[in-house]
Design an enzyme around this catalytic site. Sequence first.
Site, PDB file in Angstrom:
ATOM      1  N   LYS A   1       0.813  -1.213   0.000  1.00 11.76           N
ATOM      2  CA  LYS A   1       0.000   0.000   0.000  1.00 11.76           C
ATOM      3  C   LYS A   1       0.854   1.275   0.000  1.00 11.76           C
ATOM      4  O   LYS A   1       0.360   2.358  -0.322  1.00 11.76           O
ATOM      5  CB  LYS A   1      -0.926  -0.001   1.208  1.00 11.76           C
ATOM      6  CG  LYS A   1      -1.943  -1.100   1.162  1.00 11.76           C
ATOM      7  CD  LYS A   1      -3.033  -0.746   0.209  1.00 11.76           C
ATOM      8  CE  LYS A   1      -3.917  -1.916  -0.116  1.00 11.76           C
ATOM      9  NZ  LYS A   1      -5.069  -1.511  -0.906  1.00 11.76           N
TER      10      LYS A   1
ATOM     11  N   SER B   1      -4.313 -12.312   3.407  1.00 13.79           N
ATOM     12  CA  SER B   1      -4.564 -12.140   1.969  1.00 13.79           C
ATOM     13  C   SER B   1      -3.378 -12.662   1.148  1.00 13.79           C
ATOM     14  O   SER B   1      -3.566 -13.114   0.014  1.00 13.79           O
ATOM     15  CB  SER B   1      -4.865 -10.673   1.625  1.00 13.79           C
ATOM     16  OG  SER B   1      -3.744  -9.864   1.865  1.00 13.79           O
TER      17      SER B   1
HETATM   18  C1  LIG Z   1      -3.892  -6.868   3.456  1.00  9.25           C
HETATM   19  C2  LIG Z   1      -4.416  -6.529   2.110  1.00  9.25           C
HETATM   20  N1  LIG Z   1      -4.414  -7.454   1.139  1.00  9.25           N
HETATM   21  C3  LIG Z   1      -4.894  -7.201  -0.097  1.00  9.25           C
HETATM   22  C4  LIG Z   1      -5.431  -5.959  -0.413  1.00  9.25           C
HETATM   23  C5  LIG Z   1      -6.021  -5.733  -1.799  1.00  9.25           C
HETATM   24  O1  LIG Z   1      -5.293  -4.819  -2.565  1.00  9.25           O
HETATM   25  P1  LIG Z   1      -6.006  -3.850  -3.592  1.00  9.25           P
HETATM   26  O2  LIG Z   1      -6.756  -2.823  -2.782  1.00  9.25           O
HETATM   27  O3  LIG Z   1      -4.905  -3.222  -4.382  1.00  9.25           O
HETATM   28  O4  LIG Z   1      -6.945  -4.648  -4.420  1.00  9.25           O
HETATM   29  C6  LIG Z   1      -5.457  -4.970   0.554  1.00  9.25           C
HETATM   30  C7  LIG Z   1      -6.060  -3.660   0.284  1.00  9.25           C
HETATM   31  O5  LIG Z   1      -6.467  -2.955   1.185  1.00  9.25           O
HETATM   32  C8  LIG Z   1      -4.926  -5.245   1.851  1.00  9.25           C
HETATM   33  O6  LIG Z   1      -4.945  -4.341   2.830  1.00  9.25           O
END
Ligand SMILES: Cc1ncc(COP(=O)(O)O)c(C=O)c1O
Length: 315
Positions: A49, A275
């Site tokens: 991020k 994730s």
């Molecule tokens: C821990 C985590 N994994 C995956 C994502 C997904 O990424 P994106 O927002 O670029 O789709 C986020 C987004 O907030 C996240 O905080």
Amino acid sequence: MKNSFPKLQSSILDTIGNTPIVRLQKVVPPGSADVFVKLEYFSPTGSYKDRMALAMIEEAEKRGDLRSGMTVVEYTGGSTGSSLALVCAVKGYKFKVVSSDAFSQEKLKTMRALGAELFIVPSEGGKITPDLVPRMIEQAKKFAESQETYFTYQHRNKDMVKGYEKMGLELLKQVEGPIHAFCGGVGTAGMLMGVGKALKEAKSPARIVALEPATSAVISTGVAGSHRIEGIGSGFIPPILDKNYYDEARAIDETEARQMARRLAKEEGIFVGTSSGLNVVGALQLAREFGPGHTVVTVAVDTGLKYLASDLYEL
Ligand SMILES: Cc1ncc(COP(=O)(O)O)c(C=O)c1O
């Protein structure tokens, strides 16, 4: 990357990006493609991020939408918020952030440590229900009504795609030979769109695969539900998701994602959040389908250190 020491940088912001990539050794079953994981937890706040926060702030500055003395407003599970808090701290902006007790304490405390002013929207028993993110958005909109604020509004902010395109360009340089598939979980879809755009524009043959929690597989089934995978599966189709930049969406089981996060730590020494476990489950599916002689790439979104107060690593 041989013999290259990191150069002296003028600020922490210059250390965002250029993360390492590694081949998975033990969790990939025989008869599969090679699986490479880009380790985004090497970034300053331990998450990819940082790339989007920097892009959202710097693009707004370039347009003159964000000026000295203004307050940045955002709603966040805490990863985007930590990255924005860091960028705002360095650049001298105040940062007002809406989050929830559904997200890890580490992330909430990190945002505060980096100088953010936090507003908490209560969740239903710590779950990410379909109404939670919309409620957070409404609160952030109220804060953004005051003068001298700039609302980064992550689900609608196309500036972030620029930040993630760099990740795709790095992958093209780091992976020798073609990338046959790239997958990643979708929250705002910023990462998948940025990498997808970079790979497609470079005429990479990569099949770009969007991943989502099986219990809230809105992109693949249209049905929203609750889950506990922070950052993805917001309960609606993110407006940034563009069919031109991905080929397919797949639903992944949350229990498998959690087990994979634990295996990655114990067997590969790769210590990540839920994730990222889900991303690797998706990558292993693709690796089995593509088979030997192919390359599948995914991303370790963030560090497991952000999840130590949750039950992810309580064994
Ligand atoms: C821990 C985590 N994994 C995956 C994502 C997904 O990424 P994106 O927002 O670029 O789709 C986020 C987004 O907030 C996240 O905080």
